[in-house]
Design a protein around this motif. Structure first.
Motif, PDB file in Angstrom:
ATOM      1  N   VAL A 114      17.588  14.561  49.145  1.00 29.50           N
ATOM      2  CA  VAL A 114      18.430  14.957  50.275  1.00 29.50           C
ATOM      3  C   VAL A 114      19.676  14.082  50.269  1.00 29.50           C
ATOM      4  O   VAL A 114      19.646  12.939  49.798  1.00 29.50           O
ATOM      5  CB  VAL A 114      17.707  14.809  51.643  1.00 29.50           C
ATOM      6  CG1 VAL A 114      16.500  15.702  51.725  1.00 29.50           C
ATOM      7  CG2 VAL A 114      17.324  13.373  51.916  1.00 29.50           C
ATOM      8  N   HIS A 115      20.756  14.632  50.780  1.00 33.54           N
ATOM      9  CA  HIS A 115      21.980  13.855  51.000  1.00 33.54           C
ATOM     10  C   HIS A 115      22.615  14.333  52.292  1.00 33.54           C
ATOM     11  O   HIS A 115      22.575  15.520  52.618  1.00 33.54           O
ATOM     12  CB  HIS A 115      22.976  14.021  49.849  1.00 33.54           C
ATOM     13  CG  HIS A 115      22.682  13.141  48.683  1.00 33.54           C
ATOM     14  ND1 HIS A 115      23.042  11.818  48.634  1.00 33.54           N
ATOM     15  CD2 HIS A 115      22.044  13.400  47.525  1.00 33.54           C
ATOM     16  CE1 HIS A 115      22.639  11.301  47.484  1.00 33.54           C
ATOM     17  NE2 HIS A 115      22.028  12.252  46.794  1.00 33.54           N
ATOM     18  N   ARG A 116      23.209  13.389  53.004  1.00 36.14           N
ATOM     19  CA  ARG A 116      23.938  13.704  54.228  1.00 36.14           C
ATOM     20  C   ARG A 116      25.252  14.396  53.870  1.00 36.14           C
ATOM     21  O   ARG A 116      25.817  14.147  52.805  1.00 36.14           O
ATOM     22  CB  ARG A 116      24.257  12.433  55.019  1.00 36.14           C
ATOM     23  CG  ARG A 116      23.042  11.778  55.625  1.00 36.14           C
ATOM     24  CD  ARG A 116      23.400  10.525  56.430  1.00 36.14           C
ATOM     25  NE  ARG A 116      23.971   9.500  55.554  1.00 36.14           N
ATOM     26  CZ  ARG A 116      25.179   8.957  55.705  1.00 36.14           C
ATOM     27  NH1 ARG A 116      25.960   9.312  56.702  1.00 36.14           N
ATOM     28  NH2 ARG A 116      25.619   8.039  54.864  1.00 36.14           N
ATOM     29  N   GLN A 117      25.721  15.245  54.779  1.00 39.46           N
ATOM     30  CA  GLN A 117      27.008  15.898  54.623  1.00 39.46           C
ATOM     31  C   GLN A 117      28.064  15.141  55.408  1.00 39.46           C
ATOM     32  O   GLN A 117      27.765  14.544  56.449  1.00 39.46           O
ATOM     33  CB  GLN A 117      26.956  17.336  55.136  1.00 39.46           C
ATOM     34  CG  GLN A 117      26.208  18.273  54.223  1.00 39.46           C
ATOM     35  CD  GLN A 117      26.180  19.685  54.763  1.00 39.46           C
ATOM     36  OE1 GLN A 117      25.185  20.088  55.328  1.00 39.46           O
ATOM     37  NE2 GLN A 117      27.279  20.410  54.601  1.00 39.46           N
ATOM     38  N   HIS A 119      32.855  20.417  53.965  1.00 42.34           N
ATOM     39  CA  HIS A 119      31.942  19.280  54.015  1.00 42.34           C
ATOM     40  C   HIS A 119      31.289  19.089  52.655  1.00 42.34           C
ATOM     41  O   HIS A 119      30.821  20.049  52.046  1.00 42.34           O
ATOM     42  CB  HIS A 119      30.855  19.502  55.077  1.00 42.34           C
ATOM     43  CG  HIS A 119      31.364  19.422  56.470  1.00 42.34           C
ATOM     44  ND1 HIS A 119      32.176  20.387  57.021  1.00 42.34           N
ATOM     45  CD2 HIS A 119      31.184  18.483  57.419  1.00 42.34           C
ATOM     46  CE1 HIS A 119      32.472  20.046  58.254  1.00 42.34           C
ATOM     47  NE2 HIS A 119      31.886  18.900  58.534  1.00 42.34           N
ATOM     48  N   LEU A 141      28.827  16.111  50.175  1.00 40.18           N
ATOM     49  CA  LEU A 141      27.650  15.259  50.294  1.00 40.18           C
ATOM     50  C   LEU A 141      28.028  13.803  50.073  1.00 40.18           C
ATOM     51  O   LEU A 141      28.900  13.480  49.268  1.00 40.18           O
ATOM     52  CB  LEU A 141      26.580  15.710  49.295  1.00 40.18           C
ATOM     53  CG  LEU A 141      26.076  17.138  49.525  1.00 40.18           C
ATOM     54  CD1 LEU A 141      25.111  17.548  48.431  1.00 40.18           C
ATOM     55  CD2 LEU A 141      25.431  17.269  50.890  1.00 40.18           C
ATOM     56  N   ALA A 151      26.707  12.319  44.563  1.00 40.78           N
ATOM     57  CA  ALA A 151      25.762  12.894  45.537  1.00 40.78           C
ATOM     58  C   ALA A 151      25.327  14.320  45.189  1.00 40.78           C
ATOM     59  O   ALA A 151      25.027  15.109  46.073  1.00 40.78           O
ATOM     60  CB  ALA A 151      26.319  12.825  46.954  1.00 40.78           C
ATOM     61  N   VAL A 196      22.926  16.523  44.825  1.00 39.36           N
ATOM     62  CA  VAL A 196      21.531  16.557  45.262  1.00 39.36           C
ATOM     63  C   VAL A 196      20.662  17.393  44.312  1.00 39.36           C
ATOM     64  O   VAL A 196      19.494  17.070  44.096  1.00 39.36           O
ATOM     65  CB  VAL A 196      21.442  17.025  46.732  1.00 39.36           C
ATOM     66  CG1 VAL A 196      21.879  18.461  46.887  1.00 39.36           C
ATOM     67  CG2 VAL A 196      20.081  16.791  47.329  1.00 39.36           C
ATOM     68  N   VAL A 243      19.053  20.185  57.975  1.00 35.16           N
ATOM     69  CA  VAL A 243      19.758  21.165  57.150  1.00 35.16           C
ATOM     70  C   VAL A 243      20.340  22.258  58.037  1.00 35.16           C
ATOM     71  O   VAL A 243      21.495  22.646  57.879  1.00 35.16           O
ATOM     72  CB  VAL A 243      18.836  21.751  56.057  1.00 35.16           C
ATOM     73  CG1 VAL A 243      19.521  22.899  55.337  1.00 35.16           C
ATOM     74  CG2 VAL A 243      18.426  20.675  55.061  1.00 35.16           C
ATOM     75  N   GLU A 246      23.737  18.839  58.764  1.00 28.93           N
ATOM     76  CA  GLU A 246      23.894  17.393  58.633  1.00 28.93           C
ATOM     77  C   GLU A 246      23.633  16.948  57.203  1.00 28.93           C
ATOM     78  O   GLU A 246      23.973  15.824  56.832  1.00 28.93           O
ATOM     79  CB  GLU A 246      22.923  16.678  59.572  1.00 28.93           C
ATOM     80  CG  GLU A 246      23.201  16.931  61.034  1.00 28.93           C
ATOM     81  CD  GLU A 246      22.093  16.415  61.945  1.00 28.93           C
ATOM     82  OE1 GLU A 246      21.112  15.831  61.444  1.00 28.93           O
ATOM     83  OE2 GLU A 246      22.202  16.606  63.163  1.00 28.93           O
ATOM     84  N   GLY A 247      23.000  17.808  56.407  1.00 29.31           N
ATOM     85  CA  GLY A 247      22.693  17.466  55.027  1.00 29.31           C
ATOM     86  C   GLY A 247      22.146  18.658  54.277  1.00 29.31           C
ATOM     87  O   GLY A 247      22.006  19.750  54.828  1.00 29.31           O
TER      88      GLY A 247
END
Length: 159
Positions: A11-14, A31, A33, A39, A41, A142, A146-147
């Protein structure tokens, strides 16, 4: 012949204004990652699945996010290195099957390009790479955009 299966998850944050890389392809999106590397993912989950199948730990063990040499690195380089590591140990990739979980952008139109890119990096046939995309129906991190998350499974063989 030995056959092994490995599972990978990442997982990675956006973040607004960040670049979005998936499967080695840059997406045009508001947006991207956030991570120590680029990043990507999808590539990270594939690396973990392949390394796990070979019983060689995970991507963080081989390419620590505390190591400055990997800051901003193109994840295709990491994937090529993973393929070398497992091939040097006598393993060959059978196939990978991945599910990308993201609300936006739409992933499906980019799947053929991602498969071509990954196949070149991994030196395998395009048909050995399965990519699918889904949403989380607006639920969880998701769903709130947010990611992003990816689930991957890899099969490897050794003669």
């Amino acid at each position: 012949m030995k056959i092994r299966v490995g599972q990978g998850y990442d997982v990675h944050r956006q973040g607004e204004g960040e670049e979005l890389w998936l499967g080695g392809i840059q997406f045009d999106h508001t947006h991207g990652l956030i991570g120590h590397s680029d990043a990507d993912v999808l590539i990270h989950a594939i690396c973990d699945a392949i390394l796990g199948a070979a019983n060689m730990r995970d991507i963080g063990y081989h390419f620590a996010d505390t190591d400055p040499q990997y800051k901003g690195i193109d994840s295709k380089i990491l994937l090529a290195d993973v393929m070398k590591i497992v091939r040097d140990a006598g393993w060959e990739l059978g196939n990978v099957d991945c599910t990308i979980v993201a609300e936006r952008p739409k992933i499906n139109p980019h799947i053929p390009n991602m498969k071509e890119c990954l196949a070149k990096v991994m030196n395998v046939d395009v048909e050995d790479i399965s990519l699918k995309a889904t949403t989380s129906e607006k639920m969880g991190f998701v769903g709130r955009e947010e990611g992003m998350a990816v689930h991957a499974v890899a099969l490897i063989t050794k003669a």
